[in-house]
Design an enzyme around this catalytic site. Sequence first.
Site, PDB file in Angstrom:
ATOM      1  N   THR A 136      17.951  30.878  37.050  1.00 51.08           N
ATOM      2  CA  THR A 136      17.679  31.954  38.000  1.00 51.08           C
ATOM      3  C   THR A 136      18.739  31.991  39.100  1.00 51.08           C
ATOM      4  O   THR A 136      19.248  30.941  39.491  1.00 51.08           O
ATOM      5  CB  THR A 136      16.290  31.712  38.607  1.00 51.08           C
ATOM      6  OG1 THR A 136      15.347  31.852  37.558  1.00 51.08           O
ATOM      7  CG2 THR A 136      15.958  32.675  39.731  1.00 51.08           C
ATOM      8  N   VAL A 163       5.130  36.959  34.088  1.00 47.74           N
ATOM      9  CA  VAL A 163       6.023  37.223  35.220  1.00 47.74           C
ATOM     10  C   VAL A 163       6.003  35.997  36.127  1.00 47.74           C
ATOM     11  O   VAL A 163       4.931  35.442  36.403  1.00 47.74           O
ATOM     12  CB  VAL A 163       5.563  38.474  36.006  1.00 47.74           C
ATOM     13  CG1 VAL A 163       6.473  38.713  37.207  1.00 47.74           C
ATOM     14  CG2 VAL A 163       5.544  39.704  35.103  1.00 47.74           C
ATOM     15  N   ASP A 181       7.750  33.912  39.756  1.00 46.29           N
ATOM     16  CA  ASP A 181       7.753  34.137  41.210  1.00 46.29           C
ATOM     17  C   ASP A 181       8.911  35.015  41.691  1.00 46.29           C
ATOM     18  O   ASP A 181       8.826  35.625  42.759  1.00 46.29           O
ATOM     19  CB  ASP A 181       7.854  32.784  41.939  1.00 46.29           C
ATOM     20  CG  ASP A 181       9.133  32.030  41.556  1.00 46.29           C
ATOM     21  OD1 ASP A 181       9.438  31.948  40.342  1.00 46.29           O
ATOM     22  OD2 ASP A 181       9.832  31.538  42.459  1.00 46.29           O
ATOM     23  N   THR A 235      13.924  29.045  43.340  1.00 49.30           N
ATOM     24  CA  THR A 235      14.101  28.801  41.903  1.00 49.30           C
ATOM     25  C   THR A 235      13.261  27.590  41.528  1.00 49.30           C
ATOM     26  O   THR A 235      13.180  26.629  42.285  1.00 49.30           O
ATOM     27  CB  THR A 235      15.573  28.539  41.544  1.00 49.30           C
ATOM     28  OG1 THR A 235      15.615  28.074  40.179  1.00 49.30           O
ATOM     29  CG2 THR A 235      16.234  27.507  42.437  1.00 49.30           C
ATOM     30  N   GLY A 236      12.623  27.662  40.381  1.00 52.20           N
ATOM     31  CA  GLY A 236      11.804  26.530  39.952  1.00 52.20           C
ATOM     32  C   GLY A 236      10.650  26.998  39.099  1.00 52.20           C
ATOM     33  O   GLY A 236      10.667  28.115  38.569  1.00 52.20           O
ATOM     34  N   GLY A 259       7.907  28.786  38.263  1.00 52.11           N
ATOM     35  CA  GLY A 259       7.377  29.984  38.895  1.00 52.11           C
ATOM     36  C   GLY A 259       5.883  29.987  39.143  1.00 52.11           C
ATOM     37  O   GLY A 259       5.425  30.442  40.199  1.00 52.11           O
TER      38      GLY A 259
END
Length: 309
Positions: free
Chosen positions: A176, A205, A207, A227-228, A230
């Site tokens: 991301t 979907v 985050d 980022t990570g 979600g």
Amino acid sequence: MNTFSIAIHGGAGTLVKGMMTSELEAQYKMVLKSAINAGYVVLENGGTSIDAVEKAVVILEDSHLFNAGKGAVFTADETHEMDASIMDGKTLNAGAVSLISGIKNPVSLSRDIMEKSEHVFLAGQGAMQFAKMNGYKIEEDSYFYDEFRHKQWLEIKDTDSFQLDHATKKDSKFGTVGAVACDKDGNIAAATSTGGMTNKKFGRVGDSPMIGAGNYANNKTCAISCTGSGEFFIRGVVAYDVACLMEHKEMSLEEASNEVINKRILEIGGDGGLIAVDAKGNIAMPFNTEGMYRASKSSNGEVDVSIYK
Ligand code: ASP
């Protein structure tokens, strides 16, 4: 004049020693440098933070190295579904888009949603209709193809497992992308763009397109791009949580970002990182993983391009 600054990320995650060649590392750093410099030049020339974050994210989306735009991960149906968002900390205007395909630069579409529609968040077919109405070209699937991402998908297709690009154990590719910036007028902005997770289905979907979870900006507090994992970042309302700690507990940008990434999100099982700026041009880039592709540049002379801790 306000200190102006910009920070970008290309995803946070696990690194396995030996998987990153020095050649590949140089390639990553080259793209990170070109994105940070492009955003910085906008600010240097008196441009707005919103222009700077869009510019930087477009460059990251155009590189196959990151899981956004070109090089986005594959869904369970062997397609690409991309998500992006952008927020202007001066006006609290925001735009977000989810479950789109064929759009070269999802971040620009999210900006058009912010500026040319009455809405904040468009998804799927409707978002594609809006893109076509606004003159977006629909790229062939082949434009987004990346051999490495395809291999990642082949390994887990036909299983029920989803793979967070950044959490892959076998390589060092994260994904991301995002940018946050503070301009000469002290206005801040944030943008985030992603292909989500490999083998995702059911319209999953994360985050990244969710205002307050993966992306947020408010001149009063901070601009954040996450980022990570979600699912955890959504439950932790991470980006807004950093802003809340600053506003209500009077924490500094650094303290609030650390509290969320190294304590609160870890406590609920989330891994990842974020980049943050405040309206004074301060920067924070905490992560609780082994690495996070990142870069920052500030008018006070500080420049950083790093991957590991
Ligand atoms: N946060 C993104 C998502 O869950 C993934 C990532 O940061 O790599 O979609």
